[in-house]
Scaffold this motif. Structure first.
Motif, PDB file in Angstrom:
ATOM      1  N   PHE A   1      10.868 -19.060   5.539  1.00 55.45           N
ATOM      2  CA  PHE A   1      11.616 -17.547   5.249  1.00 55.45           C
ATOM      3  C   PHE A   1      10.634 -16.540   5.726  1.00 55.45           C
ATOM      4  CE2 PHE A   1      13.128 -20.475   2.014  1.00 55.45           C
ATOM      5  CZ  PHE A   1      14.441 -20.294   1.943  1.00 55.45           C
ATOM      6  N   CYS A   2      11.340 -15.159   5.702  1.00 58.32           N
ATOM      7  CA  CYS A   2      10.644 -14.023   6.299  1.00 58.32           C
ATOM      8  C   CYS A   2      11.137 -13.011   5.349  1.00 58.32           C
ATOM      9  CB  CYS A   2      11.063 -13.537   7.638  1.00 58.32           C
ATOM     10  SG  CYS A   2      10.404 -11.756   8.077  1.00 58.32           S
ATOM     11  N   HIS A   3      10.154 -12.532   4.347  1.00 59.06           N
ATOM     12  CA  HIS A   3      10.811 -11.417   3.603  1.00 59.06           C
ATOM     13  C   HIS A   3      10.156  -9.971   4.014  1.00 59.06           C
ATOM     14  CE1 HIS A   3      10.154 -14.362  -0.176  1.00 59.06           C
ATOM     15  NE2 HIS A   3      10.950 -14.767   0.633  1.00 59.06           N
ATOM     16  N   ILE A   4      11.336  -9.133   3.836  1.00 61.44           N
ATOM     17  CA  ILE A   4      10.981  -7.833   4.437  1.00 61.44           C
ATOM     18  C   ILE A   4      11.264  -6.586   3.143  1.00 61.44           C
ATOM     19  CG2 ILE A   4      12.234  -6.061   5.771  1.00 61.44           C
ATOM     20  CD1 ILE A   4      13.160  -8.766   7.360  1.00 61.44           C
ATOM     21  N   GLY A   5      10.176  -5.791   3.053  1.00 61.03           N
ATOM     22  CA  GLY A   5      10.241  -4.688   2.293  1.00 61.03           C
ATOM     23  C   GLY A   5      10.484  -3.393   2.773  1.00 61.03           C
ATOM     24  N   VAL A   6      11.125  -2.385   2.401  1.00 56.31           N
ATOM     25  CA  VAL A   6      11.309  -1.137   2.773  1.00 56.31           C
ATOM     26  C   VAL A   6      10.937  -0.275   1.622  1.00 56.31           C
ATOM     27  CG1 VAL A   6      12.749   0.784   3.532  1.00 56.31           C
ATOM     28  CG2 VAL A   6      13.087  -1.639   4.295  1.00 56.31           C
ATOM     29  N   SER A   7       9.878   0.870   1.909  1.00 55.03           N
ATOM     30  CA  SER A   7       9.637   1.800   0.875  1.00 55.03           C
ATOM     31  C   SER A   7       9.485   3.125   1.725  1.00 55.03           C
ATOM     32  CB  SER A   7       8.111   1.493   0.138  1.00 55.03           C
ATOM     33  OG  SER A   7       7.960   0.361  -0.271  1.00 55.03           O
ATOM     34  N   ALA A   8       9.750   4.122   1.000  1.00 54.09           N
ATOM     35  CA  ALA A   8       9.801   5.581   1.433  1.00 54.09           C
ATOM     36  C   ALA A   8       8.118   5.976   1.489  1.00 54.09           C
ATOM     37  CB  ALA A   8      10.561   6.558   0.459  1.00 54.09           C
ATOM     38  N   ASP A   9       7.833   6.878   2.200  1.00 51.08           N
ATOM     39  CA  ASP A   9       6.524   7.469   2.284  1.00 51.08           C
ATOM     40  C   ASP A   9       6.518   8.757   1.702  1.00 51.08           C
ATOM     41  OD1 ASP A   9       3.806   7.043   3.787  1.00 51.08           O
ATOM     42  OD2 ASP A   9       4.403   8.983   3.883  1.00 51.08           O
ATOM     43  N   ARG A  10       5.255   9.190   1.056  1.00 54.62           N
ATOM     44  CA  ARG A  10       5.142  10.342   0.388  1.00 54.62           C
ATOM     45  C   ARG A  10       5.634  11.661   1.242  1.00 54.62           C
ATOM     46  NH1 ARG A  10      -0.812  12.504  -0.389  1.00 54.62           N
ATOM     47  NH2 ARG A  10      -1.550  12.373   1.883  1.00 54.62           N
ATOM     48  N   ILE A  11       5.500  11.437   2.769  1.00 54.50           N
ATOM     49  CA  ILE A  11       5.704  12.226   3.709  1.00 54.50           C
ATOM     50  C   ILE A  11       7.349  12.295   3.942  1.00 54.50           C
ATOM     51  CG2 ILE A  11       5.455  13.380   5.758  1.00 54.50           C
ATOM     52  CD1 ILE A  11       2.760  11.953   5.804  1.00 54.50           C
ATOM     53  N   GLU A  12       8.056  13.249   3.794  1.00 61.23           N
ATOM     54  CA  GLU A  12       9.450  13.079   3.824  1.00 61.23           C
ATOM     55  C   GLU A  12       9.897  12.609   5.246  1.00 61.23           C
ATOM     56  OE1 GLU A  12      13.528  16.053   3.019  1.00 61.23           O
ATOM     57  OE2 GLU A  12      11.321  16.787   2.634  1.00 61.23           O
ATOM     58  N   GLY A  13      10.782  11.677   5.254  1.00 59.37           N
ATOM     59  CA  GLY A  13      11.451  11.541   6.544  1.00 59.37           C
ATOM     60  C   GLY A  13      10.643  10.471   7.216  1.00 59.37           C
ATOM     61  N   ARG A  14       9.603   9.806   6.534  1.00 60.14           N
ATOM     62  CA  ARG A  14       8.886   8.861   6.856  1.00 60.14           C
ATOM     63  C   ARG A  14       8.967   7.511   6.239  1.00 60.14           C
ATOM     64  NH1 ARG A  14       4.774   9.444  11.033  1.00 60.14           N
ATOM     65  NH2 ARG A  14       4.544  11.473  11.594  1.00 60.14           N
ATOM     66  N   THR A  15       8.929   6.232   6.617  1.00 58.78           N
ATOM     67  CA  THR A  15       9.206   5.175   5.967  1.00 58.78           C
ATOM     68  C   THR A  15       8.237   3.887   6.501  1.00 58.78           C
ATOM     69  OG1 THR A  15      11.589   5.653   5.828  1.00 58.78           O
ATOM     70  CG2 THR A  15      11.182   3.353   5.555  1.00 58.78           C
ATOM     71  N   ILE A  16       8.007   3.047   5.396  1.00 60.38           N
ATOM     72  CA  ILE A  16       6.999   2.118   5.696  1.00 60.38           C
ATOM     73  C   ILE A  16       7.927   0.696   5.644  1.00 60.38           C
ATOM     74  CG2 ILE A  16       4.999   0.696   4.991  1.00 60.38           C
ATOM     75  CD1 ILE A  16       4.076   3.551   3.803  1.00 60.38           C
ATOM     76  N   ILE A  17       8.021  -0.143   6.606  1.00 59.10           N
ATOM     77  CA  ILE A  17       8.582  -1.531   6.337  1.00 59.10           C
ATOM     78  C   ILE A  17       7.548  -2.484   6.721  1.00 59.10           C
ATOM     79  CG2 ILE A  17      10.096  -2.854   7.656  1.00 59.10           C
ATOM     80  CD1 ILE A  17      10.589   0.415   8.763  1.00 59.10           C
ATOM     81  N   ILE A  18       7.588  -3.491   5.683  1.00 56.09           N
ATOM     82  CA  ILE A  18       6.381  -4.726   5.623  1.00 56.09           C
ATOM     83  C   ILE A  18       7.406  -5.897   5.922  1.00 56.09           C
ATOM     84  CG2 ILE A  18       4.761  -5.710   4.474  1.00 56.09           C
ATOM     85  CD1 ILE A  18       4.362  -2.987   2.986  1.00 56.09           C
ATOM     86  N   ALA A  19       6.677  -6.820   6.729  1.00 57.75           N
ATOM     87  CA  ALA A  19       7.446  -8.139   6.936  1.00 57.75           C
ATOM     88  C   ALA A  19       6.219  -9.309   6.505  1.00 57.75           C
ATOM     89  CB  ALA A  19       8.105  -8.256   8.423  1.00 57.75           C
ATOM     90  N   ALA A  20       6.705 -10.259   5.925  1.00 57.51           N
ATOM     91  CA  ALA A  20       5.790 -11.514   5.783  1.00 57.51           C
ATOM     92  C   ALA A  20       6.630 -12.832   6.207  1.00 57.51           C
ATOM     93  CB  ALA A  20       5.250 -11.565   4.374  1.00 57.51           C
ATOM     94  N   LEU A  21       5.767 -13.486   7.042  1.00 51.89           N
ATOM     95  CA  LEU A  21       6.375 -14.883   7.397  1.00 51.89           C
ATOM     96  C   LEU A  21       5.184 -15.552   7.416  1.00 51.89           C
ATOM     97  CD1 LEU A  21       5.582 -15.192  10.505  1.00 51.89           C
ATOM     98  CD2 LEU A  21       7.918 -13.749  10.865  1.00 51.89           C
ATOM     99  N   ASP A  22       5.476 -17.180   7.501  1.00 58.38           N
ATOM    100  CA  ASP A  22       4.206 -17.971   7.844  1.00 58.38           C
ATOM    101  C   ASP A  22       4.240 -18.147   9.412  1.00 58.38           C
ATOM    102  OD1 ASP A  22       3.060 -20.789   8.473  1.00 58.38           O
ATOM    103  OD2 ASP A  22       3.198 -21.028   6.121  1.00 58.38           O
ATOM    104  N   ASN A  23       3.211 -17.953  10.000  1.00 56.17           N
ATOM    105  CA  ASN A  23       3.000 -17.980  11.433  1.00 56.17           C
ATOM    106  C   ASN A  23       3.359 -19.424  11.974  1.00 56.17           C
ATOM    107  OD1 ASN A  23       0.113 -18.364  10.062  1.00 56.17           O
ATOM    108  ND2 ASN A  23      -0.335 -18.949  12.234  1.00 56.17           N
ATOM    109  N   LEU A  24       3.058 -20.337  11.224  1.00 60.19           N
ATOM    110  CA  LEU A  24       3.567 -21.720  11.697  1.00 60.19           C
ATOM    111  C   LEU A  24       4.804 -22.203  11.447  1.00 60.19           C
ATOM    112  CD1 LEU A  24       0.082 -23.663  10.839  1.00 60.19           C
ATOM    113  CD2 LEU A  24       0.488 -22.887  12.989  1.00 60.19           C
ATOM    114  N   THR A  25       5.396 -21.702  10.600  1.00 57.02           N
ATOM    115  CA  THR A  25       6.775 -21.927  10.285  1.00 57.02           C
ATOM    116  C   THR A  25       7.702 -20.969  11.018  1.00 57.02           C
ATOM    117  OG1 THR A  25       5.729 -22.925   8.271  1.00 57.02           O
ATOM    118  CG2 THR A  25       8.173 -23.149   8.479  1.00 57.02           C
TER     119      THR A  25
END
Length: 342
Positions: free
Chosen positions: A288-312
């Protein structure tokens, strides 16, 4: 009848991960395992965690009868892989886990890897193995090139956004942390416990990491124009996992909706509720790969974070996902195991 499988380079981490995954697959049977320096040994000697499995003795590649093999996983180093695959039967289905066939242009391969490609005709034939975006091509392919683990994580975090045009293509920053198993099993001074633990460091700073070749190729292709991202990888003192953090210009809710539409039917790509962030702990040992999206405090900017197991999902799991398509098996077979926690 089960499909007959060979794994070349079975004494490395990705080879062992393939054995672990395939052992739970009802439609596949491992009939040959190769290793170079460890030829003649049993897998239980090399990887004691696999001692419960009845597996072939490790052998040299030239000892394998490929007429009895339906699909071969090639988990060898780059440069070696292209030479070995060139000598295999041209009817054999192959999933290559090295970097040798990921870049379509031989000039790009030479620029990033420092030597001319030794099998340019095979390079033309290879299909890029990012399963979720190349399903039809993979299902019809004879040779599939597995992606880099860092490249997979970065693309899952960015690819739908580039395709939809919802972010500024000239202002993309990708900050990525990768566990030490991503560096392979060879002995390296900098990977000794005393030198790696209790700290972490950036490497390939300024754009020299080879996975940038994959980002350039894939992002530019889907955008229809050159796209270059800023990318800095970091080595973290963990055995497994990749955490990729992307900083982009774009509306956070629109970005979230773009991911929701793109990944709605994907069995392995899980979009978290808006504002939640993923952890490598929650995907460990899984496809599985989990993906999160969050708004940044600076308007118009976004942070995306993805996590996965590199061997799988980053390597062997994705390779099996591709093999399932190539062999006409259900794509998820052997891959729906829950992550390990803690």
């Amino acid at each position: 009848m089960a499909h007959k499988i060979a794994i070349l380079g079975a004494s490395g981490y990705t080879g062992a991960e393939l054995v672990r995954l395939i052992s739970q697959h009802p439609g596949l049977e491992i009939v040959a395992l190769s290793a170079d320096r460890k030829a003649g040994m049993e897998m239980a000697q090399v990887f004691p965690h696999l001692r419960h499995l009845a597996l072939p003795t490790l052998c040299k590649i030239n000892e394998i009868d490929f007429s009895q093999v339906d699909l071969c996983f090639c988990a060898l180093p780059h440069k070696t892989s292209q030479q070995v695959i060139s000598a295999l039967p041209d009817t054999l289905k192959i999933v290559d886990l090295s970097a040798d066939f990921r870049l379509r242009d031989p000039a790009d391969y030479e620029a990033w890897y420092g030597n001319p490609h030794a099998a340019p005709e095979l390079q033309k034939e290879a299909v890029y193995g990012l399963t979720e975006f190349y399903r039809a091509e993979i299902a019809a392919a004879r040779l599939v090139a597995g992606t880099g683990c860092n490249a997979a994580a970065g693309q899952f975090a960015l690819r739908p956004l580039i395709a939809a045009g919802v972010i500024d293509l000239d202002d993309i920053i990708l900050d990525l942390k990768c566990a030490v198993s991503g560096a392979g099993r060879s002995l390296k001074e900098g990977l000794l416990h005393a030198e790696l633990s209790e700290g972490y460091n950036a490497y390939a700073v300024g754009g020299s990491h080879r996975h940038l070749g994959e980002f350039d190729q894939e992002f530019s292709t889907i955008a229809g124009r050159p796209v270059q991202i800023q990318f800095t990888p970091h080595l973290m003192p963990a055995n497994r996992g990749i955490l990729a953090t992307a900083y982009v210009k774009g509306d956070a809710q629109e970005i979230y909706s773009t991911f929701a539409a793109a990944y709605a039917d994907e069995p392995f790509l899980d979009l978290l509720p808006f504002g939640e962030v993923p952890s490598t702990h929650h995907v460990r040992g899984s496809n599985f790969c989990h993906i999160g999206v969050s708004a940044d405090r600076i308007e118009g900017r976004t942070i995306i974070i993805a996590a996965l197991d590199n061997l799988t999902k980053g390597s062997s799991g994705q390779a099996l996902q591709n093999a399932n398509l190539m062999l006409g098996e259900d794509e998820t077979t052997g891959l729906m195991m829950a992550p390990l926690f803690p």
